[in-house]
Motif scaffolding. Structure first.
Motif, PDB file in Angstrom:
ATOM      1  N   GLU A   1       0.815  -1.215   0.000  1.00  0.00           N
ATOM      2  CA  GLU A   1       0.000   0.000   0.000  1.00  0.00           C
ATOM      3  C   GLU A   1       0.847   1.264   0.000  1.00  0.00           C
ATOM      4  N   GLU A   2       1.993   1.230   0.673  1.00  0.00           N
ATOM      5  CA  GLU A   2       2.830   2.430   0.797  1.00  0.00           C
ATOM      6  C   GLU A   2       3.491   2.832  -0.517  1.00  0.00           C
ATOM      7  N   LEU A   3       3.597   1.897  -1.473  1.00  0.00           N
ATOM      8  CA  LEU A   3       4.225   2.206  -2.755  1.00  0.00           C
ATOM      9  C   LEU A   3       3.233   2.962  -3.643  1.00  0.00           C
TER      10      LEU A   3
ATOM     11  N   ASP B   1      19.075  -9.227   3.295  1.00  0.00           N
ATOM     12  CA  ASP B   1      17.711  -9.564   3.717  1.00  0.00           C
ATOM     13  C   ASP B   1      16.766  -8.354   3.778  1.00  0.00           C
ATOM     14  N   LYS B   2      17.138  -7.291   3.104  1.00  0.00           N
ATOM     15  CA  LYS B   2      16.266  -6.122   2.987  1.00  0.00           C
ATOM     16  C   LYS B   2      16.023  -5.842   1.505  1.00  0.00           C
ATOM     17  N   LEU B   3      14.811  -5.409   1.194  1.00  0.00           N
ATOM     18  CA  LEU B   3      14.476  -4.970  -0.153  1.00  0.00           C
ATOM     19  C   LEU B   3      14.246  -3.469  -0.100  1.00  0.00           C
ATOM     20  N   LEU B   4      15.060  -2.724  -0.835  1.00  0.00           N
ATOM     21  CA  LEU B   4      15.035  -1.267  -0.835  1.00  0.00           C
ATOM     22  C   LEU B   4      14.385  -0.786  -2.122  1.00  0.00           C
TER      23      LEU B   4
ATOM     24  N   ARG C   1       7.031  12.155  -0.615  1.00  0.00           N
ATOM     25  CA  ARG C   1       6.600  13.327   0.154  1.00  0.00           C
ATOM     26  C   ARG C   1       7.755  13.785   1.047  1.00  0.00           C
ATOM     27  N   ASP C   2       7.945  13.094   2.154  1.00  0.00           N
ATOM     28  CA  ASP C   2       9.018  13.480   3.076  1.00  0.00           C
ATOM     29  C   ASP C   2      10.262  12.617   2.924  1.00  0.00           C
ATOM     30  N   SER C   3      10.089  11.349   2.481  1.00  0.00           N
ATOM     31  CA  SER C   3      11.213  10.431   2.324  1.00  0.00           C
ATOM     32  C   SER C   3      11.018   9.605   1.064  1.00  0.00           C
ATOM     33  N   PHE C   4      12.116   9.063   0.514  1.00  0.00           N
ATOM     34  CA  PHE C   4      12.014   8.420  -0.797  1.00  0.00           C
ATOM     35  C   PHE C   4      12.487   6.967  -0.869  1.00  0.00           C
ATOM     36  N   VAL C   5      12.862   6.326   0.247  1.00  0.00           N
ATOM     37  CA  VAL C   5      13.283   4.921   0.193  1.00  0.00           C
ATOM     38  C   VAL C   5      12.423   4.072   1.124  1.00  0.00           C
ATOM     39  N   HIS C   6      11.715   3.095   0.558  1.00  0.00           N
ATOM     40  CA  HIS C   6      10.956   2.121   1.338  1.00  0.00           C
ATOM     41  C   HIS C   6      11.862   0.932   1.652  1.00  0.00           C
ATOM     42  N   VAL C   7      11.805   0.438   2.884  1.00  0.00           N
ATOM     43  CA  VAL C   7      12.595  -0.727   3.293  1.00  0.00           C
ATOM     44  C   VAL C   7      11.634  -1.845   3.670  1.00  0.00           C
ATOM     45  N   LEU C   8      11.765  -3.006   3.000  1.00  0.00           N
ATOM     46  CA  LEU C   8      10.888  -4.158   3.210  1.00  0.00           C
ATOM     47  C   LEU C   8      11.697  -5.371   3.612  1.00  0.00           C
ATOM     48  N   ASP C   9      11.053  -6.315   4.252  1.00  0.00           N
ATOM     49  CA  ASP C   9      11.659  -7.611   4.535  1.00  0.00           C
ATOM     50  C   ASP C   9      11.718  -8.414   3.241  1.00  0.00           C
TER      51      ASP C   9
ATOM     52  N   ILE D   1      -1.554  -0.820 -13.403  1.00  0.00           N
ATOM     53  CA  ILE D   1      -2.159   0.381 -12.840  1.00  0.00           C
ATOM     54  C   ILE D   1      -1.947   0.477 -11.333  1.00  0.00           C
ATOM     55  N   ASP D   2      -1.791  -0.650 -10.656  1.00  0.00           N
ATOM     56  CA  ASP D   2      -1.479  -0.677  -9.228  1.00  0.00           C
ATOM     57  C   ASP D   2      -0.110  -1.328  -9.053  1.00  0.00           C
ATOM     58  N   PRO D   3       0.969  -0.573  -9.248  1.00  0.00           N
ATOM     59  CA  PRO D   3       2.307  -1.170  -9.226  1.00  0.00           C
ATOM     60  C   PRO D   3       2.649  -1.783  -7.881  1.00  0.00           C
ATOM     61  N   GLY D   4       3.326  -2.910  -7.950  1.00  0.00           N
ATOM     62  CA  GLY D   4       3.764  -3.611  -6.756  1.00  0.00           C
ATOM     63  C   GLY D   4       5.060  -4.323  -7.036  1.00  0.00           C
ATOM     64  N   VAL D   5       5.375  -5.312  -6.217  1.00  0.00           N
ATOM     65  CA  VAL D   5       6.598  -6.094  -6.366  1.00  0.00           C
ATOM     66  C   VAL D   5       6.226  -7.518  -6.773  1.00  0.00           C
TER      67      VAL D   5
END
Length: 375
Positions: free
Chosen positions: A74-76, A87-90, A97-105, A364-368
């Protein structure tokens, strides 16, 4: 107009050339020769070139289908590039908005935290262009092409989104368009203008050495910056192994540099043709509807992965963006397999040890989307 506006704008500058006038004095000639040999090696070509090529017909038996599983996060909102590390997906956000890198497991794709403060102040960056692993196992780096900054962030959440360290591009280093770590204190880059394909700088912005020459890469007598512009694309490195790749968007051309030996392996294919172009002061303008090539690339410990388009502008308009052909080479430039992805992606990263590919979808709803493979 150019087919792909990869760099957003051109940086036009004149390259300085070092000239020395020698008098007819034998001892002075010897001294100058030694000085040039020892201190000016940065301006000379290093090593040699090994050329390889392939065609669609030659790789038809290597095709393997991969079926991926898509995860909606949802955050993407507008994800662009991504990187797997420890072990992190960046994932970089194109419209933050305020920050530009999402960190996922990496395994569950559970959302962990957000980092990378947006702005022009200390520890901030105006825009994120690319992700780099770096040499520290606990951090990663982000390059801002607009801000001419390289910023380091931690892989663990410390409730502070500002950079731990920042390196600002200055002087000759300012012209670097692609940046990757070459060691713990130097960068490997490619420049907007210059005779070398790869150029190494130290963290203070001093040029150290050039690798490979643009001259002769295409038929005709073209300026170096025109040839370089025709081969713009993704740069990635492994500073520990001393290996680097450059994958071209506008033609099927991928290069592997071995920094230790200076050898460059050129891989051409599957469309072994150079697009028609017009040389202008700013670079090269493509004048034909030529298939695009490598939209993204990844350098692993044992393999090089290239996300290949093969679609022209008109085909992209009709079919949409997103690629399904992923070429895999060994580090000697031999093609090993062609993964046919069931889900189109625009960028990707690889966990080579667990043999897993992570891609950004183009729907239309981009994800991984996650693909498991077996090499």
């Amino acid at each position: 107009m150019k087919k792909v506006d990869f760099l957003n704008r051109k940086v036009a500058t004149k390259n300085g050339r070092f000239r020395t006038r020698l008098k007819c004095n034998f001892s002075l000639v010897i001294i100058c020769f030694i000085w040039a040999t020892v201190f000016c090696s940065c301006s000379r070509n290093s090593g040699n070139t090994n050329k390889k090529s392939f065609t669609w017909d030659s790789i038809s038996s290597l095709e393997k289908e991969l079926f991926g599983k898509k995860y909606f996060i949802e955050e993407l909102k507008m994800p662009s590039r991504l990187l797997y590390k420890n072990d992190k997906l960046l994932i970089i956000e194109s419209a933050p908005r305020d920050s530009f890198v999402h960190v996922l497991d990496w395994n569950s794709l559970e959302y962990l935290f957000l980092t990378g403060a947006v702005g022009y102040g200390p520890g901030e960056m105006p825009k994120a262009w690319n992700l780099e692993g770096g040499t520290d196992p606990n951090t990663f780096w982000v390059h801002s092409l607009e801000g001419k900054l390289f910023s380091e962030y931690g892989l663990e959440n410390v409730n502070d989104t500002k950079a731990l360290t920042q390196v600002r591009q200055k002087e000759a280093f300012y012209l670097a368009m692609g940046i990757t770590w070459a060691s713990d204190s130097t960068f490997m880059t490619f420049l907007a203008r210059g005779e070398n394909k790869f150029v190494e700088f130290n963290i203070d912005g001093a040029r150290l050495k050039g690798y490979g020459m643009w001259k002769g890469l295409v038929p005709g007598d073209f300026e170096d910056h025109v040839i370089a512009d025709l081969h713009q694309g993704k740069l990635m490195g492994d500073p520990i192994a001393g290996k680097f790749i450059k994958a071209s968007i506008l033609r099927g051309h991928l290069e592997i540099l071995d920094k230790k030996s200076g050898e460059i392996i050129e891989i051409n294919g599957p469309e072994n043709a150079i697009p028609e172009f017009q040389a202008i002061n700013a670079g090269a303008v493509i004048t034909s509807d030529h298939p695009l090539a490598y939209m993204d690339a990844f350098l692993g410990k044992d393999h090089v992965f290239g996300l290949y388009s093969g679609k022209t502008d008109s085909e992209i308009m009709a079919q949409g963006r997103g690629e399904t052909n992923l070429f895999v080479f060994d580090l000697l430039g031999n093609i090993k397999t062609v993964f046919k992805l069931n889900t189109p992606i625009k960028s990707f990263t690889v966990d080579e040890e667990r043999q897993r590919i992570f891609g950004i979808t183009t729907d239309i709803d981009p994800g991984v989307v996650v693909f498991d493979f077996n090499l």
